[in-house]
Design a protein around this motif. Structure first.
Motif, PDB file in Angstrom:
ATOM      1  N   SER A 109      10.095 -31.711  34.176  1.00  0.00           N
ATOM      2  CA  SER A 109       8.852 -31.663  34.937  1.00  0.00           C
ATOM      3  C   SER A 109       9.130 -31.500  36.432  1.00  0.00           C
ATOM      4  CB  SER A 109       8.036 -32.935  34.686  1.00  0.00           C
ATOM      5  OG  SER A 109       6.870 -32.952  35.474  1.00  0.00           O
TER       6      SER A 109
ATOM      7  N   ARG B  61       8.737 -40.601  35.903  1.00  0.00           N
ATOM      8  CA  ARG B  61       7.941 -39.397  36.153  1.00  0.00           C
ATOM      9  C   ARG B  61       7.302 -39.452  37.537  1.00  0.00           C
ATOM     10  NH1 ARG B  61       2.990 -37.899  36.415  1.00  0.00           N
ATOM     11  NH2 ARG B  61       2.211 -39.985  35.913  1.00  0.00           N
TER      12      ARG B  61
ATOM     13  N   ASP C 257       7.792 -36.955  40.669  1.00  0.00           N
ATOM     14  CA  ASP C 257       6.631 -36.302  41.291  1.00  0.00           C
ATOM     15  C   ASP C 257       6.658 -36.510  42.801  1.00  0.00           C
ATOM     16  OD1 ASP C 257       5.725 -35.417  38.875  1.00  0.00           O
ATOM     17  OD2 ASP C 257       4.204 -36.973  38.621  1.00  0.00           O
TER      18      ASP C 257
END
Length: 327
Positions: free
Chosen positions: A120, A281, A285
């Motif tokens: 991601s 995560r 980010d």
């Protein structure tokens, strides 16, 4: 906002001309009023210059003056801090693949959670960032040299395999070497692009066994990164309750937050702790926002230009409605 926030503040001298126009307009109105007062018939005076009309007919002139002020500000080149995607930067993502990453204290395993978050992160980076991938256990391996091709990095992350030991210092040195090689190729008149190492690990260094201050240890490598002005962002991933089965024996694999924080401090980077997949995560980010964008002063004249133009058009339209002529 000060004059230093404008690229061409000398355009503000035009405001003197605007002030002169305002003074001239006021003078003309007073002269006109004196000429009108020469009429002795008050009923005729009210028909020629009614008070309501006198008030409304000034609106177009006021709008025109304000438009000229706004357009002058636009020509002076106002700037403002804006969030702009980086068009050149190098990031080495360094991931621990030692056997401790098989621990299930982070579901489904530390490694699987790390894969999802790292992919991601890679996909979310702005196109101008060159991203490389290094994994380490007993040795460090450069899987992907810095590139803007996110597909190759994602595929390499999917294929991560576990191995024994944790050579954190070797991983940092491998990242520094990869950055040096890439920078020598893409370096331009402004010098090499800014670089950063993002190091994610869940355990204590085991190679070399002496200490982190060994010539090939993680603390020594962090100091070398600081000398090259390459900060290391460290992510300590996992919990103190992690365990793994190695050769039929259950071993504790608690995270080493202190060592990871020290690496970040020595290199001039930042330290993050992530005890869950969701926290990891969020950390990635945050890093994507920090690395992929930069705050710069950029041109901010467009809003002033638009407002000035709209007011000038309204002034012209108003003059036709209220006084049947341009102000």
């Amino acid at each position: 906002m000060s004059l230093t926030d404008f690229t061409a503040p000398w355009w503000f001298l035009l405001l003197l001309a605007v002030a002169a126009l305002v003074a001239g307009y006021v003078l003309v109105q007073k002269t006109r009023r004196r000429r009108t007062l020469r009429f002795t018939n008050l009923e005729l005076l009210e028909r020629v210059a009614p008070k309501r009309q006198n008030t409304l007919r000034h609106i177009p002139a006021a709008a025109l003056v304000l438009a000229l002020v706004l357009l002058t500000i636009a020509m002076a080149g106002p700037t403002a801090e804006q969030r702009i995607p980086r068009n050149r930067a190098t990031v080495l993502l360094v991931i621990d693949v030692s056997l401790s990453m098989e621990a299930t204290d982070v579901a489904p395993t530390r490694l699987d959670a790390a894969k999802v978050a790292a992919k991601s992160f890679a996909q979310g980076l702005t196109p101008g960032v060159n991203l490389g991938l290094i994994t380490f256990a007993g040795t460090a391996t450069v899987l992907v040299a810095p590139t803007t091709d996110r597909a190759g990095v994602g595929k390499a992350i999917d294929n991560l395999k576990l191995a024994q030991s944790t050579a954190t210092g070797e991983a940092i040195y491998a990242a520094l070497q990869s950055i040096d090689g890439f920078s020598s190729v893409v370096s331009g008149p402004e010098g090499p692009p800014p670089a950063r190492i993002v190091l994610m690990s869940d355990g204590k260094q085991t190679i070399p066994t002496e200490s982190e201050d060994d010539p090939r240890g993680s603390f020594t490598a962090a100091r070398a990164a600081a000398e090259r002005d390459i900060p290391i962002t460290t992510i300590s991933f996992g919990t103190d309750d992690g365990v793994v089965e190695i050769e039929g024996r259950t071993q504790s694999v608690a995270v080493d937050d202190a060592a990871m924080e020290e690496i970040a401090t020595l290199s001039g980077g930042d330290f993050y702790k992530a005890a869950t997949a969701e926290q990891l995560r969020k950390v990635y980010d945050t890093l994507g926002e920090q690395i992929g964008y930069e705050i710069k002063r950029a041109d901010a004249s467009r809003p002033w230009l638009i407002l000035g133009t709209i007011l000038a058009l309204l002034s012209a339209a108003g003059s036709l409605v209220f006084s049947q002529r341009l102000p």
